[in-house]
Design a protein around this motif. Sequence first.
Motif, PDB file in Angstrom:
ATOM      1  N   GLY A 174      30.547  37.474  46.856  1.00 49.16           N
ATOM      2  CA  GLY A 174      29.434  38.420  46.870  1.00 49.16           C
ATOM      3  C   GLY A 174      28.331  38.073  45.897  1.00 49.16           C
ATOM      4  O   GLY A 174      27.322  38.756  45.813  1.00 49.16           O
ATOM      5  N   GLY A 175      28.527  36.996  45.102  1.00 48.10           N
ATOM      6  CA  GLY A 175      27.498  36.554  44.185  1.00 48.10           C
ATOM      7  C   GLY A 175      27.637  37.093  42.776  1.00 48.10           C
ATOM      8  O   GLY A 175      26.746  36.912  41.958  1.00 48.10           O
ATOM      9  N   ILE A 176      28.732  37.777  42.469  1.00 48.60           N
ATOM     10  CA  ILE A 176      28.947  38.326  41.133  1.00 48.60           C
ATOM     11  C   ILE A 176      29.487  37.235  40.225  1.00 48.60           C
ATOM     12  O   ILE A 176      30.459  36.559  40.557  1.00 48.60           O
ATOM     13  N   VAL A 177      28.868  37.060  39.059  1.00 45.45           N
ATOM     14  CA  VAL A 177      29.293  36.057  38.091  1.00 45.45           C
ATOM     15  C   VAL A 177      30.043  36.782  36.982  1.00 45.45           C
ATOM     16  O   VAL A 177      29.593  37.807  36.480  1.00 45.45           O
ATOM     17  N   GLY A 178      31.196  36.243  36.622  1.00 42.05           N
ATOM     18  CA  GLY A 178      31.971  36.867  35.560  1.00 42.05           C
ATOM     19  C   GLY A 178      33.007  35.921  35.004  1.00 42.05           C
ATOM     20  O   GLY A 178      33.143  34.778  35.441  1.00 42.05           O
ATOM     21  N   LYS A 179      33.740  36.424  34.011  1.00 37.11           N
ATOM     22  CA  LYS A 179      34.768  35.635  33.349  1.00 37.11           C
ATOM     23  C   LYS A 179      36.129  36.224  33.685  1.00 37.11           C
ATOM     24  O   LYS A 179      36.331  37.434  33.617  1.00 37.11           O
ATOM     25  N   LEU A 191      32.505  28.034  37.721  1.00 33.99           N
ATOM     26  CA  LEU A 191      31.387  27.430  37.008  1.00 33.99           C
ATOM     27  C   LEU A 191      31.856  26.653  35.781  1.00 33.99           C
ATOM     28  O   LEU A 191      31.481  25.498  35.592  1.00 33.99           O
ATOM     29  N   ASN A 192      32.614  27.296  34.921  1.00 35.42           N
ATOM     30  CA  ASN A 192      33.118  26.658  33.694  1.00 35.42           C
ATOM     31  C   ASN A 192      34.627  26.795  33.655  1.00 35.42           C
ATOM     32  O   ASN A 192      35.153  27.893  33.663  1.00 35.42           O
ATOM     33  N   LYS A 193      35.316  25.661  33.580  1.00 36.19           N
ATOM     34  CA  LYS A 193      36.772  25.663  33.459  1.00 36.19           C
ATOM     35  C   LYS A 193      37.138  25.684  31.999  1.00 36.19           C
ATOM     36  O   LYS A 193      36.523  25.001  31.192  1.00 36.19           O
ATOM     37  N   THR A 194      38.168  26.449  31.665  1.00 39.02           N
ATOM     38  CA  THR A 194      38.704  26.413  30.305  1.00 39.02           C
ATOM     39  C   THR A 194      39.694  25.262  30.224  1.00 39.02           C
ATOM     40  O   THR A 194      40.354  24.917  31.198  1.00 39.02           O
ATOM     41  N   GLU A 195      39.764  24.665  29.082  1.00 30.02           N
ATOM     42  CA  GLU A 195      40.706  23.563  28.874  1.00 30.02           C
ATOM     43  C   GLU A 195      42.085  24.132  28.634  1.00 30.02           C
ATOM     44  O   GLU A 195      42.230  25.128  27.919  1.00 30.02           O
TER      45      GLU A 195
END
Length: 109
Positions: free
Chosen positions: A65-70, A101-105
């Motif tokens: 739906g286009g929602i960006v979050g963590k 978008l961003n992967k955690t190590e």
Amino acid sequence: MFVTPAFAQAAGAPGAGAAFAQFVPLILIFAIMYFLLIRPQQKRAKEHRAMVEALRRGDQVVTAGGIVGKVTKVQEDGMVEVEIAEGVKVKVMKSTIGQVLNKTEPASA
């Protein structure tokens, strides 16, 4: 005026080679459809399944739906808790995650 029996039999039914030749275009069309449509779609689905299975806490994601979050919590029942703003957490289905978008190590031992 009348057709003789010998002349009528000369036309005959098409042979096995002619019957196979009629199916060659159908086989070619199916092969083209497989390589241009079906195979790439299966590859994309496999990549999406692997991405969803690799989700972990701290990843920044975009939902369908286009929602960006963590990601704050990954649950076993196919749900993910995503923090979309400070103190605002929503539960979404893992399958609706469209992109990471961003992967955690991973934590090193």
